[in-house]
Each structure stands twice: as C-alpha cells, then as structure tokens.
Design an enzyme around this catalytic site. Structure first.
Site, PDB file in Angstrom:
ATOM      1  CG  HIS A 126      -1.859  -1.263   1.048  1.00 29.80           C
ATOM      2  ND1 HIS A 126      -1.641  -2.273   1.966  1.00 29.80           N
ATOM      3  CD2 HIS A 126      -3.119  -1.471   0.515  1.00 29.80           C
ATOM      4  CE1 HIS A 126      -2.709  -3.186   1.607  1.00 29.80           C
ATOM      5  NE2 HIS A 126      -3.499  -2.550   0.981  1.00 29.80           N
ATOM      6  CG  HIS A 130      -1.554  -0.055  -4.530  1.00 26.53           C
ATOM      7  ND1 HIS A 130      -2.145  -1.077  -5.243  1.00 26.53           N
ATOM      8  CD2 HIS A 130      -2.712   0.381  -3.527  1.00 26.53           C
ATOM      9  CE1 HIS A 130      -3.435  -1.214  -4.853  1.00 26.53           C
ATOM     10  NE2 HIS A 130      -3.672  -0.271  -3.908  1.00 26.53           N
TER      11      HIS A 130
END
Length: 205
Positions: A126, A130
């Site tokens: 994350h 991403h």
C-alpha cells in the site's frame, strides 16, 4: 442579480473550454455592469484572472499519452518519480480535466507531490506505486473499455482522484487487525471501514 452574475461567469468558463483556451490567454469574468450577451470570454487584459504559469516540470511534457503508457502492461516499478508525475498529468490532460475544471497546473503538481508524501514508502504494497498503478488501470477502464461514454467529466475526475488517494496513510495492516486490537483508528471510525474512512479523511485534510 447574483444568479445572473454567476451564470455569466459560468458561461465565460464554459466558452473558454469549448474554444480550447490557450495557456497564454486569459478568461474574462463579466462584472455586474457588463451585458451578458455581448462580452467576449477571452481577452488579453491582465485585469481578469489568468491561468498560472506552468511549473518547470511541464517543459518535459509529452503532447499526449504515449502508446506504451496506455497499455495494460504499464509497469510502475520501472518509472521514476518524475515519470509517475508526468503520467498522472498526461492522463488528466487526455481527459480534458485541467481545462474543464480550471485546475492550475502548479496546483496539480503540488497535489501529486502531497499524494506521494501521504503514502508510506516502506509499505510493501500500500504505497504510492500502488496508487499510481490503480490510477492507470482506472484510466484504461475508462478509455479502453468504453466507460467514458457513460461518465460525465466530474465522474472521471472523481474516479482518478479516488484512485490516487484510496490508500492514503495506510499503515500496512488491514481493517480486521485494527478492529481486533481496538486501535485508535478503529475507535475513531467505530470499526466501520476503518482504513477506507481514514484515507478519505486524509485526502480532505
């Protein structure tokens, strides 16, 4: 009278968009005393507001999104920070979002920089890569899969911004973890879509 002024200004901005306003030109917003039917929406006068000059990054801009950058195989891991920023600029520009919503280029670049800083670079998944990857896929779904036929410009703007910001501040753990340990975030959001709510709040802040 106030509504008439607002309508006139909306007309000026929309007309400038339709006329493909050049960055060197100025959008003239009519005053209360001007006849709404006779003013020209674009003037060279500096008394009206002007689109700010572009940051240095735009000297390297491409004229459109390149073929390799609109492919499903676009690899964010092979791009540096400048290339990722340029890709975001090209996608928003390709959809006409800068002109449609009068977004200053400098403001957008600063926004992208803040997005990058909002992600933990040490997070294995994350992270900002991403975020840019999700933005890219959303762009492909909009353009290659024909979704843009059913979407207004505001919908497209919302989708792309949400893609960039959807995991802002993510700490690498999931909602279940936060709920099980009764973390501060879980308590703040009452255990409901904890990280999603946190990222949304992070974006607005």
């Amino acid at each position: 009278k106030q509504n008439e002024i607002i309508d006139g200004r909306t007309q000026a901005i929309n007309q400038a968009y339709e006329d493909n306003l050049d960055l060197t030109e100025t959008i003239h917003l009519p005053s209360e005393s001007e006849n709404q039917s006779s003013f020209s929406p674009i003037r060279s006068s500096r008394t009206a507001f002007a689109i700010p000059s572009q940051p240095q990054i735009f000297s390297e801009r491409r004229t459109s999104v390149t073929v390799s950058d609109i492919a499903w195989g676009y690899n964010v891991f092979s791009k540096n920070e400048l290339e990722l920023t340029m890709h975001a600029i090209d996608i928003f520009d390709d959809q006409g979002l800068f002109s449609r919503f009068s977004i200053p280029m400098t403001t957008f670049v600063h926004f992208i920089d803040e997005i990058k800083r909002g992600y933990d670079s040490d997070a294995p998944y994350h992270n900002s890569l991403h975020a840019f990857d999700v933005m890219h896929v959303c762009y492909l779904l909009i353009t290659k899969c024909g979704a843009e036929k059913y979407l207004e410009s505001f919908n497209i703007l919302s989708i792309l911004v949400a893609a960039l910001a959807h995991d802002l501040g993510h700490d690498g753990y999931n909602n279940t973890f936060h709920q099980q340990i009764s973390s501060e975030l879980a308590m703040t959001y009452n255990g409901i879509s904890v990280l999603e709510n946190y990222s949304a709040a992070f974006l607005f802040r």
